[in-house]
Every structure is written in C-alpha cells, then in structure tokens.
Design an enzyme around this catalytic site. Sequence first.
Site, short mmCIF file in Angstrom:
data_model
loop_
_atom_site.label_atom_id
_atom_site.label_comp_id
_atom_site.label_asym_id
_atom_site.label_seq_id
_atom_site.Cartn_x
_atom_site.Cartn_y
_atom_site.Cartn_z
N THR A 11 10.49 10.27 -7.71
CA THR A 11 10.10 10.76 -6.42
C THR A 11 9.54 9.91 -5.21
O THR A 11 9.75 10.24 -3.80
CB THR A 11 9.07 11.94 -6.41
N LEU A 13 8.69 5.80 -3.97
CA LEU A 13 8.61 4.16 -4.13
C LEU A 13 7.30 3.53 -3.83
O LEU A 13 6.79 4.01 -2.84
CB LEU A 13 9.75 3.76 -3.12
N ASP A 105 11.42 0.93 -15.99
CA ASP A 105 9.79 1.49 -15.79
C ASP A 105 9.39 1.54 -17.02
O ASP A 105 8.24 0.81 -16.99
CB ASP A 105 9.74 2.87 -14.97
N THR A 183 -3.09 33.89 -15.59
CA THR A 183 -1.80 33.27 -15.71
C THR A 183 -1.96 31.83 -15.08
O THR A 183 -1.24 31.02 -15.73
CB THR A 183 -0.78 34.14 -15.01
#
Length: 256
Positions: A11, A13, A105, A183
């Site tokens: 998502t 850099l 990575d 929840t």
Amino acid sequence: MTFLAIDVGNTRLKWALYDAPRAGAALRAHGVEFLDHIDRLAEGSWARLPPPGHMLGCVVAGDAVKRRVQEQMEIWDVTPSWVVASAQEAGLSNGYDHPSRLGADRWVAMIGARQHVLARGPARPLVLVMVGTAVTVECVDAQGRFIGGLILPGHGIMLRALESGTAGLHVPTGEVRLFPTNTSDALTSGGTYAIAGAVERMVQHVIAHCGTEPICLMTGGAGWKVAPSMTRPFELLENLIFDGLLEIAMRRLAAA
C-alpha cells in the site's frame, strides 16, 4: 557516497536517504507515499534531495509499480537495483523450497534482524514478525538459516473478509479486550488474538527445533497494535528493511 533505500509494500512506498551505503549510516532524509501518489515523487520530496550515489530497494507490489518508481528516479544519474531473495546473502541462508520465490521484503527484513541479533551478543535463534497489510512470522536458527515462516492476513484483510461475508458487521474499529462485550471489540480482539496465537505457535516450534528461547522482534506499521497482546515480550524495531538494505549494499559494494 549517499545511499537511497526504498521499500515498496502493498500500500505504501517508504524511502530513506543515508550518508553512505553501510550499516549504521546516518539518516539524512526519509519519507512515505501511498502507491497512488508515487508519480509525484520526482516533483515533490525527491526533488529536494541531493542525488544519491547508490540505490537499493525491495518491492512486493509488482513490476508495474516498480517501473513507476524507476521513472521517478530518472531525475538522478543512478542505476536502480532491486533485491531478489537468493540461496544466501549477507550471512543468511535461505531454507525456502524455491529461494527466489521468497518475498524480497521478508528476506531483507530477516537480514536486518539477523544483524541486530548479532550486534547484541552471541548468535541466537530469531522469530521476526512483520505486521502490515499481511502478517509474516519468520524463523531463523542460531546458524543464520531461515527455517520457515507463516503468512497471515493482517487486521484490515480480516475485517474486510468478515464484512463482505457476514451481514451486519459494518461497525467501527474496536479495542482489544480480554472479554469483548460488543461487536467492534470482538472483531478487533479476534483478529489480534489470531495473530498472537499463530506467533506463539511458531515460537514454540523454534524452541523445540533449536533447543533454546529465540529473540523475538517485531516490525511494520501496525506492530504497536499487536505487540501488547503477545504472550511474551517482543522488541519493536522501526526500520528493519532499511537496515537489511544497508547491510546488503555494504557487502555487495565491498565484494565488487
């Protein structure tokens, strides 16, 4: 000779400019861009940087994104270089069935983590957790061999999967609770404990395999959310991928 390190995730850099391609080099500048915005780097934050003398990066977002990054680097006279996992590099050996298929990575972060362990004292087994869009749990023995790891969905992926497949679960982000009573908290706690349970299982595997307690490290943008729920202490480290890139660059240049 300044050194530019680039980490292109799923998502975002992240980049960092150091005063030299060596472990422990001084950081001169750094930044983060979402992948949607990387086409602005050459006219934005990179325009103000001194030209780097050397560059090394890792990318998991695919070749199309890599090409976009390289186009932005055309403002400098520097050759783009990208890490691909191999059978061995920078003191780490790769136990993956097909070494080159291991995510760059993951490989680079393990190299950085291994050097962090060695800088602290005698070699010990290592469990490295990276918490981002996905969660990875890497296991390295005391001899510096990557013996295996897990890939799990991160919090966001878990929640989106539940929301898309279950009616009535479009709720705000909750908190991690021992006994959730709403929840939102139930979803957040469930995802966190799922990650924590997988990590603890791998720690136990390392203890059984290596015969000693591993050093436990955690990195990634969401690591601070998960670390408090671990069953054992994890040291949070911010820049393991950059540390790994510095170590690799230093060794490659020394061998050239």
